[in-house]
Design an enzyme around this catalytic site. Structure first.
Site, mmCIF file in Angstrom:
data_model
loop_
_atom_site.group_PDB
_atom_site.id
_atom_site.type_symbol
_atom_site.label_atom_id
_atom_site.label_comp_id
_atom_site.label_asym_id
_atom_site.label_seq_id
_atom_site.Cartn_x
_atom_site.Cartn_y
_atom_site.Cartn_z
ATOM 1 N N HIS A 117 -7.859 -5.051 -1.618
ATOM 2 C CA HIS A 117 -6.678 -4.429 -0.993
ATOM 3 C C HIS A 117 -6.032 -5.424 -0.033
ATOM 4 O O HIS A 117 -6.131 -5.300 1.184
ATOM 5 C CB HIS A 117 -7.098 -3.144 -0.259
ATOM 6 C CG HIS A 117 -5.949 -2.287 0.155
ATOM 7 N ND1 HIS A 117 -5.230 -1.541 -0.734
ATOM 8 C CD2 HIS A 117 -5.398 -2.060 1.367
ATOM 9 C CE1 HIS A 117 -4.290 -0.892 -0.094
ATOM 10 N NE2 HIS A 117 -4.360 -1.183 1.182
ATOM 11 N N SER A 160 0.840 -1.184 0.000
ATOM 12 C CA SER A 160 0.000 0.000 0.000
ATOM 13 C C SER A 160 0.884 1.246 0.000
ATOM 14 O O SER A 160 1.827 1.329 -0.773
ATOM 15 C CB SER A 160 -0.981 -0.041 1.177
ATOM 16 O OG SER A 160 -1.988 0.930 1.009
ATOM 17 N N ASP A 213 -9.393 -3.535 -6.014
ATOM 18 C CA ASP A 213 -9.004 -2.833 -4.784
ATOM 19 C C ASP A 213 -9.950 -1.665 -4.540
ATOM 20 O O ASP A 213 -9.957 -0.703 -5.307
ATOM 21 C CB ASP A 213 -7.555 -2.346 -4.916
ATOM 22 C CG ASP A 213 -6.978 -1.806 -3.624
ATOM 23 O OD1 ASP A 213 -7.757 -1.331 -2.768
ATOM 24 O OD2 ASP A 213 -5.756 -1.848 -3.470
#
Length: 182
Positions: free
Chosen positions: A158, A103, A124
């Protein structure tokens, strides 16, 4: 991180299965711990590689106009440099230390000769896929474009998936091969 920021947890470490001749410093983002990533790296362990999983820095928003945690980014950079220095003192040459992240922690300073594996799920909801694709294109303008690999994973939100972890392992093995005397 590295004990010099009392508000951040110490990094999780996965020691090499034998003498460490290479290291991966893998920063994680918000809402995660180094222990989760350490567990993931245990699953793809490379015998001569030590894994260090510290926290990166905070983010204030996901839009391109969002304010950045400049102090946190500076602190994270200083902590990563201290970790690299410590691994060099431990006998691992700096060219055998790979820096990575998940990330916002993947936003590391590039140098022209480095190799980049950037992975992104196409589902995501937190960091839109287009941001990942734009980042890959920006990286290609900063370093040798042939050294940038962008991999997407169908249906991945994610998070990481087994296919991605295998791709990461292959990338690490290529960048940090076992030394001939191992």
């Amino acid at each position: 991180m590295c004990g010099n920021n009392m508000s951040a947890p110490l990094p999780a470490i996965v020691p090499a299965a034998r003498k460490a001749t290479a290291a991966v410093i893998f920063l994680h983002g918000l809402g995660d711990t180094g222990h989760g990533w350490a567990e993931a790296f245990e699953g793809i362990r490379i015998p001569h590689v030590k894994y260090i999983c510290p926290h990166a820095f905070d983010i204030y928003g996901l839009s391109p106009e969002a304010e950045e945690d400049e102090a946190g980014i500076k602190r994270a950079s200083e902590n990563v440099k201290a970790m690299i220095d410590q691994e060099v003192k431990n006998g691992i040459p700096s060219h055998r230390i790979l820096l990575g992240g998940f990330s916002q922690a993947a936003a590391n300073s590039p140098n022209k000769d480095m190799h980049v594996l950037q992975c992104h799920g196409d589902s995501d909801p937190l960091v839109p896929f287009v941001f990942g694709a734009q980042t890959a294109e920006k990286m290609k303008s900063l370093i040798n474009p042939a050294n940038v690999t962008f991999k997407s994973y169908r249906g991945l939100p994610h998070s990481a998936c087994p296919e991605e972890m295998i791709d990461i392992k292959r990338f690490i093995e290529k960048q940090l091969p076992a030394l001939s005397d191992e």
